[in-house]
Enzyme design. Structure first.
Site, PDB file in Angstrom:
ATOM      1  N   GLY A   1       0.813  -1.206   0.000  1.00  0.00           N
ATOM      2  CA  GLY A   1       0.000   0.000   0.000  1.00  0.00           C
ATOM      3  C   GLY A   1       0.849   1.259   0.000  1.00  0.00           C
ATOM      4  O   GLY A   1       1.932   1.316  -0.590  1.00  0.00           O
ATOM      5  N   SER A   2       0.391   2.271   0.713  1.00  0.00           N
ATOM      6  CA  SER A   2       1.018   3.601   0.645  1.00  0.00           C
ATOM      7  C   SER A   2       2.419   3.674   1.217  1.00  0.00           C
ATOM      8  O   SER A   2       3.147   4.636   0.945  1.00  0.00           O
ATOM      9  CB  SER A   2       0.124   4.621   1.357  1.00  0.00           C
ATOM     10  OG  SER A   2      -1.113   4.748   0.675  1.00  0.00           O
ATOM     11  N   THR A   3       2.848   2.685   2.021  1.00  0.00           N
ATOM     12  CA  THR A   3       4.221   2.718   2.529  1.00  0.00           C
ATOM     13  C   THR A   3       5.234   2.551   1.395  1.00  0.00           C
ATOM     14  O   THR A   3       6.431   2.791   1.590  1.00  0.00           O
ATOM     15  CB  THR A   3       4.452   1.606   3.573  1.00  0.00           C
ATOM     16  OG1 THR A   3       4.069   0.345   3.010  1.00  0.00           O
ATOM     17  CG2 THR A   3       3.639   1.867   4.835  1.00  0.00           C
ATOM     18  N   PHE A   4       4.750   2.169   0.209  1.00  0.00           N
ATOM     19  CA  PHE A   4       5.636   2.003  -0.940  1.00  0.00           C
ATOM     20  C   PHE A   4       5.815   3.300  -1.729  1.00  0.00           C
ATOM     21  O   PHE A   4       6.708   3.407  -2.576  1.00  0.00           O
ATOM     22  CB  PHE A   4       5.061   0.904  -1.850  1.00  0.00           C
ATOM     23  CG  PHE A   4       6.005   0.436  -2.925  1.00  0.00           C
ATOM     24  CD1 PHE A   4       7.176  -0.219  -2.609  1.00  0.00           C
ATOM     25  CD2 PHE A   4       5.704   0.648  -4.267  1.00  0.00           C
ATOM     26  CE1 PHE A   4       8.048  -0.655  -3.602  1.00  0.00           C
ATOM     27  CE2 PHE A   4       6.557   0.214  -5.268  1.00  0.00           C
ATOM     28  CZ  PHE A   4       7.728  -0.437  -4.931  1.00  0.00           C
TER      29      PHE A   4
ATOM     30  N   SER B   1      -0.873  11.383   1.157  1.00  0.00           N
ATOM     31  CA  SER B   1      -0.946  10.021   0.605  1.00  0.00           C
ATOM     32  C   SER B   1      -1.900   9.961  -0.592  1.00  0.00           C
ATOM     33  O   SER B   1      -2.820   9.155  -0.642  1.00  0.00           O
ATOM     34  CB  SER B   1      -1.397   9.032   1.691  1.00  0.00           C
ATOM     35  OG  SER B   1      -1.082   7.711   1.313  1.00  0.00           O
TER      36      SER B   1
END
Length: 607
Positions: A327-330, A383
């Site tokens: 998800g958004s941690t990438f 994000s």
């Protein structure tokens, strides 16, 4: 007439010629008889001796000539034997020297009911032994022991892994039919605290999980076989023992794990998983400079001292073996790759309209609204999925795919733990031909990686663009903590240092900026970079599960001198307000506070 014959007296008779002749013959005959008996006997004796000597000579010839080689082999086999002394596995210690795994002497208890004997004081030995052993063992009643005594007359195994104290108490009973057998077993003083890293060995002393499995070559010392001599009764001759029989180096396997931080991380994770009623969770802490793992905990876990009581799935360290969509941690990784290619600058502005069409698909932000014209720092702070799609479109598909391969999105990190899964990237042609694949990858969907891979990628940003190898083994140290051996870990430069530093500064706004999704990780006095992630969970047959998500948060500390990376992932938390910023970020904050105290990290300088 009688008177006319002269009378012969004794002297006359003895002296007559006739009498003398008879006497000589008798004497000769007697002498001849007396001399004949010894000769026969002598001949018999000498004959026997000659035969015996001949037999002995023949036997001696057989032994010394005909059978000499065979007898020498038999004698050598009888008088010598090979000996392989027991050498314990190396102990495992943490970075501070705390013992995590070691071999210790334990005992196995056997009973032989047929040899139970009554005494004047003990009329019922079966009842007495059952009561005494029950008190010592503690987990079995006298009645249960009596039932076990009925199983067979001899050789009943009652318990294994008994300690020295229990063995002494059992020995003090001095009762026939009670037997203790010595053996070595693996002991884990920290119980479950380091189980995910250390693993365990089974009853055969073979590693089955963790480092006990993957590092078997350095844990098991080389054992030499020695030839020794012994007497006919089997007693070893002391002078045949080699001088170095019991000599073995005392090197231990030292880890990068710091048990102070490991313990704090486990308690924090355990509490959050329970509070959120989540399926599972993991926390990872790395020194980004060299890839050393300082803490690695999973929840739920197991106690390696009682591994047989745990569920089999707990033996798998899912932070290295299970794939998930990050998800958004990438997103910071994609931003760094685009900036490194020169297609994106920090000051660029992108229009976030709230949604974007990609072929037949519509991609929206999690908030379902747009932020308008925003810079790259704001893209990470809010994000924005829509803005990330716009960034991805600046990269040519073929080059985009090569960049993802360049940071290992289709390979393993090479961590020194067993069972690591390789990250999954769609096949090249599928990725290049389908714009939706390029779009979803930009915000961490459509590809899969492990938690340890996410940690490695964010460490790349923290250390100036280098892809370091995560590892938990520091090397072999002696009792004085002198390092004698350490493994080599490859390092690969993949992003320019100035690009990596710029992205880390952008990540700071996620924690401290207005509207940032990671405010729960803010620590007064310290500059913290971070990124939240709340991803849908992929279903086993494609698509996404309706009511399942995985929440995560990754942080870099401190931003002004990046050194440490912390990742927390909580799988399937329950509740409406379950997001990366509300579930995972608080855990990371508490772990960072423990890290600051343990490592003595000074507050950041005012900007």
């Amino acid at each position: 007439m009688d008177s006319s014959h002269p009378k012969l007296n004794s002297s006359t008779a003895n002296s007559s010629p006739f009498t003398k002749h008879i006497s000589r013959q008798e004497r000769h005959r007697q002498k001849t008889q007396q001399q004949g008996v010894p000769v026969v006997r002598l001949l018999l004796v000498w004959g026997f001796l000659f035969v015996a000597m001949g037999g002995l000579a023949y036997r001696l010839y057989r032994l010394q000539v005909v059978e000499a080689n065979q007898l020498q082999r038999m004698a050598k086999a009888q008088q010598s034997t090979s000996m392989q002394p027991y050498v314990p596995r190396r102990s495992i210690v943490d970075s501070q020297g705390n013992v995590l795994a070691t071999d210790r002497l334990t005992y196995t208890l056997f009973v032989h009911p047929r040899y139970f004997e009554a005494t004047k004081e003990i009329t019922d030995p079966t009842d007495y032994i059952a009561r005494e052993l029950s008190a010592i063992l503690g987990d079995i009643t006298p009645a249960q022991l009596k039932e076990k005594f009925k199983e067979k007359e001899s050789g009943i195994k009652l318990a294994t892994g008994l300690n020295e104290s229990q063995a002494v108490r059992i020995g003090s009973l001095r009762m026939g039919g009670v037997d203790l057998e010595k053996q070595y077993s693996r002991y884990y003083p920290q119980d479950e605290m380091a189980a995910d890293v250390v693993g365990y060995v089974d009853g055969e002393h073979q590693g089955q999980a963790g480092l006990e499995l993957s590092q078997r070559e350095i844990l098991e010392r080389e054992v030499e076989t020695y030839a020794i001599r012994r007497t006919g009764k089997g007693v070893v001759l002391p002078d045949s023992l080699p001088d170095n029989l019991l000599q073995s180096n005392d090197w231990q396997v030292q880890l990068t794990i710091d048990m102070r931080l490991q313990r704090a991380a486990r308690e924090l994770l355990k509490a959050q998983v329970a509070q959120q009623k989540a399926k599972r969770g993991t926390v990872l802490v790395m020194d980004a400079q060299d890839g050393a793992i300082l803490a690695m905990v999973n929840e739920p876990t197991f106690n390696p001292n009682e591994y047989y009581k745990a569920k089999v799935e707990y033996f798998k360290n899912w932070s290295v073996s299970d794939l998930y969509e990050p998800g958004s941690t990438f997103k910071p990784v994609i931003v760094a790759l685009a900036m490194n290619e020169g297609v994106l600058k920090p000051e660029d502005r992108i229009n976030d309209s709230g949604s974007v069409r990609v072929g037949p698909w519509t991609i929206s932000n999690a908030s379902k609204s747009g932020a308008g014209m925003i810079n790259i720092t704001q893209v990470l702070r809010y994000s924005s999925n829509v803005a990330m799609v716009a960034i991805a479109r600046r990269l040519k598909p073929e080059r985009y795919y090569e960049l993802l391969q360049g940071v290992g999105l289709d390979s393993r990190t090479g961590i020194d733990l067993p069972g690591e899964a390789a990250s999954y990237l769609k096949p090249r042609q599928s990725f290049m031909d389908d714009p939706i694949e390029q779009a979803t990858t930009s915000f961490g969907q459509g590809l899969s990686l492990t938690p340890i891979k996410l940690l490695q990628l964010n460490a790349m940003l923290a250390n100036g663009g280098k892809l370091v190898t995560p590892h938990v083994v520091k090397g072999l140290v002696d009792a004085r903590n002198h390092l004698h051996w350490q493994p080599d870990h490859p390092v690969k430069q993949v992003v320019k240092p100035e690009v990596a530093h710029s992205v880390v500064q952008m990540m700071e706004s996620v924690v401290s900026g207005d509207g940032g999704t990671g405010k729960a990780a803010l620590i007064p006095g310290y500059r913290v970079g971070g990124k939240t992630g709340t991803a849908q969970k992929a279903g086993p047959r494609g698509g996404y599960l309706a009511n399942a998500k995985i929440t995560s948060f990754v942080s870099i500390l401190p931003v002004d001198n990046p050194r440490y990376v912390v990742v927390a992932i909580i799988d399937e938390p329950k509740g409406a307000n379950a997001y990366g910023g509300t579930v995972a970020a608080p855990v990371v904050k508490n772990v960072m506070e423990a890290l600051i105290a343990i490592k003595g990290i000074p507050p950041s300088q005012p900007q």
